[in-house]
Design a protein around this motif. Structure first.
Motif, PDB file in Angstrom:
ATOM      1  N   LEU A  35       9.272   4.610 -50.319  1.00 59.68           N
ATOM      2  CA  LEU A  35       9.579   5.403 -49.128  1.00 59.68           C
ATOM      3  C   LEU A  35      10.892   4.926 -48.511  1.00 59.68           C
ATOM      4  O   LEU A  35      11.734   5.743 -48.109  1.00 59.68           O
ATOM      5  N   GLY A  36      11.089   3.608 -48.448  1.00 62.94           N
ATOM      6  CA  GLY A  36      12.334   3.074 -47.915  1.00 62.94           C
ATOM      7  C   GLY A  36      13.536   3.467 -48.757  1.00 62.94           C
ATOM      8  O   GLY A  36      14.584   3.855 -48.225  1.00 62.94           O
ATOM      9  N   ALA A  37      13.385   3.388 -50.074  1.00 56.97           N
ATOM     10  CA  ALA A  37      14.492   3.742 -50.964  1.00 56.97           C
ATOM     11  C   ALA A  37      14.897   5.210 -50.779  1.00 56.97           C
ATOM     12  O   ALA A  37      16.083   5.534 -50.680  1.00 56.97           O
ATOM     13  N   LEU A  38      13.904   6.102 -50.708  1.00 62.58           N
ATOM     14  CA  LEU A  38      14.201   7.526 -50.560  1.00 62.58           C
ATOM     15  C   LEU A  38      14.772   7.840 -49.181  1.00 62.58           C
ATOM     16  O   LEU A  38      15.715   8.631 -49.049  1.00 62.58           O
ATOM     17  N   ARG A  39      14.215   7.207 -48.157  1.00 62.17           N
ATOM     18  CA  ARG A  39      14.707   7.465 -46.795  1.00 62.17           C
ATOM     19  C   ARG A  39      16.183   7.121 -46.670  1.00 62.17           C
ATOM     20  O   ARG A  39      16.983   7.939 -46.196  1.00 62.17           O
ATOM     21  N   PHE A  40      16.570   5.924 -47.093  1.00 61.80           N
ATOM     22  CA  PHE A  40      17.939   5.487 -46.855  1.00 61.80           C
ATOM     23  C   PHE A  40      18.923   6.103 -47.840  1.00 61.80           C
ATOM     24  O   PHE A  40      20.122   6.183 -47.551  1.00 61.80           O
ATOM     25  N   THR A  41      18.428   6.580 -48.965  1.00 60.78           N
ATOM     26  CA  THR A  41      19.297   7.370 -49.848  1.00 60.78           C
ATOM     27  C   THR A  41      19.671   8.674 -49.156  1.00 60.78           C
ATOM     28  O   THR A  41      20.840   9.096 -49.188  1.00 60.78           O
ATOM     29  N   LEU A  42      18.702   9.298 -48.498  1.00 61.68           N
ATOM     30  CA  LEU A  42      18.966  10.540 -47.777  1.00 61.68           C
ATOM     31  C   LEU A  42      19.856  10.309 -46.565  1.00 61.68           C
ATOM     32  O   LEU A  42      20.654  11.181 -46.196  1.00 61.68           O
ATOM     33  N   VAL A  43      19.724   9.141 -45.919  1.00 62.36           N
ATOM     34  CA  VAL A  43      20.590   8.838 -44.767  1.00 62.36           C
ATOM     35  C   VAL A  43      22.040   8.691 -45.219  1.00 62.36           C
ATOM     36  O   VAL A  43      22.970   9.193 -44.573  1.00 62.36           O
ATOM     37  N   ALA A  44      22.247   8.002 -46.346  1.00 64.46           N
ATOM     38  CA  ALA A  44      23.606   7.697 -46.791  1.00 64.46           C
ATOM     39  C   ALA A  44      24.290   8.852 -47.507  1.00 64.46           C
ATOM     40  O   ALA A  44      25.501   9.046 -47.369  1.00 64.46           O
ATOM     41  N   PHE A  45      23.516   9.623 -48.278  1.00 61.05           N
ATOM     42  CA  PHE A  45      24.102  10.721 -49.059  1.00 61.05           C
ATOM     43  C   PHE A  45      23.512  12.059 -48.626  1.00 61.05           C
ATOM     44  O   PHE A  45      22.289  12.166 -48.491  1.00 61.05           O
ATOM     45  N   PRO A  46      24.331  13.074 -48.391  1.00 57.39           N
ATOM     46  CA  PRO A  46      25.785  13.112 -48.644  1.00 57.39           C
ATOM     47  C   PRO A  46      26.637  12.701 -47.452  1.00 57.39           C
ATOM     48  O   PRO A  46      27.855  12.884 -47.484  1.00 57.39           O
ATOM     49  N   ALA A  47      26.026  12.148 -46.379  1.00 56.47           N
ATOM     50  CA  ALA A  47      26.775  11.867 -45.152  1.00 56.47           C
ATOM     51  C   ALA A  47      27.969  10.958 -45.388  1.00 56.47           C
ATOM     52  O   ALA A  47      29.010  11.102 -44.737  1.00 56.47           O
ATOM     53  N   VAL A  48      27.835  10.009 -46.344  1.00 56.78           N
ATOM     54  CA  VAL A  48      28.928   9.079 -46.600  1.00 56.78           C
ATOM     55  C   VAL A  48      30.186   9.810 -47.084  1.00 56.78           C
ATOM     56  O   VAL A  48      31.312   9.300 -46.937  1.00 56.78           O
ATOM     57  N   LEU A  49      30.022  10.993 -47.629  1.00 60.18           N
ATOM     58  CA  LEU A  49      31.159  11.787 -48.086  1.00 60.18           C
ATOM     59  C   LEU A  49      31.820  12.545 -46.936  1.00 60.18           C
ATOM     60  O   LEU A  49      32.948  13.042 -47.083  1.00 60.18           O
ATOM     61  N   LEU A  50      31.128  12.639 -45.807  1.00 56.21           N
ATOM     62  CA  LEU A  50      31.609  13.429 -44.680  1.00 56.21           C
ATOM     63  C   LEU A  50      32.022  12.577 -43.486  1.00 56.21           C
ATOM     64  O   LEU A  50      32.795  13.036 -42.633  1.00 56.21           O
ATOM     65  N   VAL A  51      31.499  11.355 -43.394  1.00 55.56           N
ATOM     66  CA  VAL A  51      31.751  10.484 -42.245  1.00 55.56           C
ATOM     67  C   VAL A  51      32.721   9.380 -42.644  1.00 55.56           C
ATOM     68  O   VAL A  51      32.526   8.715 -43.664  1.00 55.56           O
ATOM     69  N   LYS A  52      33.750   9.193 -41.835  1.00 55.01           N
ATOM     70  CA  LYS A  52      34.764   8.182 -42.126  1.00 55.01           C
ATOM     71  C   LYS A  52      34.174   6.782 -42.005  1.00 55.01           C
ATOM     72  O   LYS A  52      33.392   6.498 -41.091  1.00 55.01           O
ATOM     73  N   ARG A  53      34.549   5.919 -42.953  1.00 55.15           N
ATOM     74  CA  ARG A  53      34.089   4.527 -42.896  1.00 55.15           C
ATOM     75  C   ARG A  53      34.669   3.832 -41.669  1.00 55.15           C
ATOM     76  O   ARG A  53      35.866   3.927 -41.411  1.00 55.15           O
ATOM     77  N   PRO A  54      33.822   3.156 -40.881  1.00 50.83           N
ATOM     78  CA  PRO A  54      34.341   2.444 -39.707  1.00 50.83           C
ATOM     79  C   PRO A  54      35.237   1.283 -40.116  1.00 50.83           C
ATOM     80  O   PRO A  54      35.114   0.752 -41.226  1.00 50.83           O
ATOM     81  N   ALA A  55      36.115   0.892 -39.211  1.00 46.59           N
ATOM     82  CA  ALA A  55      37.050  -0.202 -39.489  1.00 46.59           C
ATOM     83  C   ALA A  55      36.327  -1.536 -39.362  1.00 46.59           C
ATOM     84  O   ALA A  55      36.555  -2.333 -38.444  1.00 46.59           O
ATOM     85  N   VAL A  56      35.430  -1.772 -40.302  1.00 45.59           N
ATOM     86  CA  VAL A  56      34.575  -2.964 -40.303  1.00 45.59           C
ATOM     87  C   VAL A  56      34.628  -3.586 -41.693  1.00 45.59           C
ATOM     88  O   VAL A  56      34.496  -2.868 -42.696  1.00 45.59           O
ATOM     89  N   PRO A  57      34.825  -4.909 -41.801  1.00 46.21           N
ATOM     90  CA  PRO A  57      34.805  -5.551 -43.127  1.00 46.21           C
ATOM     91  C   PRO A  57      33.475  -5.318 -43.828  1.00 46.21           C
ATOM     92  O   PRO A  57      32.421  -5.204 -43.194  1.00 46.21           O
ATOM     93  N   TRP A  58      33.531  -5.265 -45.164  1.00 42.13           N
ATOM     94  CA  TRP A  58      32.322  -5.002 -45.947  1.00 42.13           C
ATOM     95  C   TRP A  58      31.217  -6.018 -45.675  1.00 42.13           C
ATOM     96  O   TRP A  58      30.035  -5.685 -45.705  1.00 42.13           O
TER      97      TRP A  58
END
Length: 299
Positions: A35-58
Motif C-alpha cells: 500500500l505504501g509503495a503504490l501510494r507514494f508512486t502515485l504521489v510522485a508520478f506524474p506530478a514530478v514531471l509537472l512540478v519544478k524541483r525545489p532548490a534543495v540538495p538531494w
C-alpha cells in the motif's frame, strides 16, 4: 483569517481526519508495505514531471522522504494492519508535536518552555491511560508502532526546518521519489512475491479509490492547501486547526467503522488533546503572561 481560508483549513482537517478510515479500507485489500509503495508512486508520478524541483540538495530531499514519508507511513500502515484502531491512530500520531519539541531541543538547541513540558507530561499520561485502558481491540504492538510513526514525522519536521523556506508542494513531490522502492523492498521481504501478486490480481474498486484518496486528496490536495495557508498566515494562526484532526479521526471511526473506545481510553484521549492544546496554544499564553509580568514590573 478570511472566511474562505477558514473553510479551506476545515477542508484540510476533514481530509486528514478521514485519512485514517481510508487507510483501513486500503489495508483491507492490500498489505501495508505494498500500500505504501503504490501510494507514494502515485504521489510522485506524474506530478514530478509537472512540478519544478525545489532548490534543495538531494541529501535533504532523501532525508525528508525517508522520515516524513517512508518512516512515518511504514510504521503507521504496519501499526494499523496489526491492531491499531483508526480513531486512536489519528490521536496518537499527533504526539509528533512533542517529539518535535524534544528533537528541536537536542538537535537544534531550541529551548523548551515550561508550558510545553506541562503539555508533554499531560499527553504522556493520556497515552499511558490509553495503553492500559483498552478492551483488547488495540494491541500494544499497534500502539508502539504508531508512536514510532510519530517519531519519524517529528524527525521529518526537523529536516523541514533545516531545509528552510521552500515550495512545499515541490518538496512533497520530489521528496516522495524516495519511498516507493524502499516500500517495495519491504513488501518483498515482509509480504513476499506471492502475496503481492495475489493482492494486485484481486485489487478491488474500494482499494483503488482508497489509493486515489491517499495520494491525491490527503497528500497533494491536503498539503497543498495547508502550505497555502502557512504562506498567507502565521504558523500560530494556522497550527491550532490541527487540533481538530483527531476529533474528525475519532468521530469518523466511530461513525463509519463502528469503533468504540472504553471510558479509560476516552479519558486518555481528552488528556492527550489537552496536552496538544497546551503545546499549540500554550506559547501564546506564556508570552501573554510574560508580557503582563514585564509590564507589571515596570509599573
Amino acid at each position: 483569517m478570511a472566511p474562505k481560508d477558514i473553510l479551506l483549513a476545515l477542508v484540510v482537517i476533514g481530509v486528514w481526519g478521514m485519512n485514517f478510515v481510508v487507510i483501513l479500507v486500503g489495508l483491507d485489500g492490500i498489505p501495508p508495505m505494498l500500500l505504501g509503495a503504490l501510494r507514494f508512486t502515485l504521489v510522485a508520478f506524474p506530478a514530478v514531471l509537472l512540478v519544478k524541483r525545489p532548490a534543495v540538495p538531494w541529501r535533504w530531499l532523501i532525508a525528508y522522504g525517508s522520515t516524513i514519508s517512508l518512516g512515518q507511513f511504514a510504521f503507521l500502515f504496519y501499526a494499523m494492519a496489526n491492531g491499531m484502531p483508526a480513531g486512536l491512530a489519528s490521536l496518537v500520531l499527533q504526539s509528533q508535536a512533542f517529539f518535535s519539541l524534544l528533537f528541536a531541543a537536542v538537535l537544534l538547541g531550541e529551548k523548551i518552555k515550561p508550558v510545553h513540558l506541562v503539555g508533554l507530561l499531560i499527553a504522556a499520561t493520556g497515552l499511558a491511560v490509553i495503553g492500559q485502558g483498552g478492551d483488547g481491540t488495540m494491541t500494544m504492538l499497534g500502539l508502539g508502532l504508531t508512536l514510532m510513526a510519530s517519531v519519524m514525522w517529528a524527525l521529518g519536521n526537523i529536516v523541514t526546518k533545516k531545509i528552510g523556506r521552500v515550495n512545499l508542494i515541490g518538496l512533497i513531490v520530489w521528496g516522495n521519489l524516495v519511498p516507493p522502492l524502499p516500500f517495495l523492498g519491504l513488501s518483498l521481504w515482509l509480504e513476499g512475491p506471492a502475496q503481492i501478486a495475489d493482492a494486485l490480481r484481486h485489487i478491488g474498486s474500494h482499494t483503488l479509490l482508497a489509493l486515489v484518496y491517499l495520494a491525491f486528496v490527503a497528500t497533494l490536495l491536503g498539503y497543498g492547501l495547508w502550505s497555502r495557508l502557512l504562506q498567507r498566515y502565521s504558523t500560530g494562526m494556522v497550527a491550532p486547526f490541527s487540533l481538530l484532526v483527531p476529533v474528525v479521526g475519532l468521530s469518523s471511526a466511530v461513525w463509519l467503522l463502528d469503533e468504540h473506545l472504553t471510558s479509560a481510553q476516552w479519558l486518555g484521549a481528552l488528556l492527550v488533546m489537552l496536552g496538544l492544546g497546551l503545546n499549540v496554544l500554550g506559547l501564546r499564553l506564556w508570552n501573554l503572561v510574560s508580557g503582563k509580568d514585564k509590564s507589571a514590573s515596570k509599573g
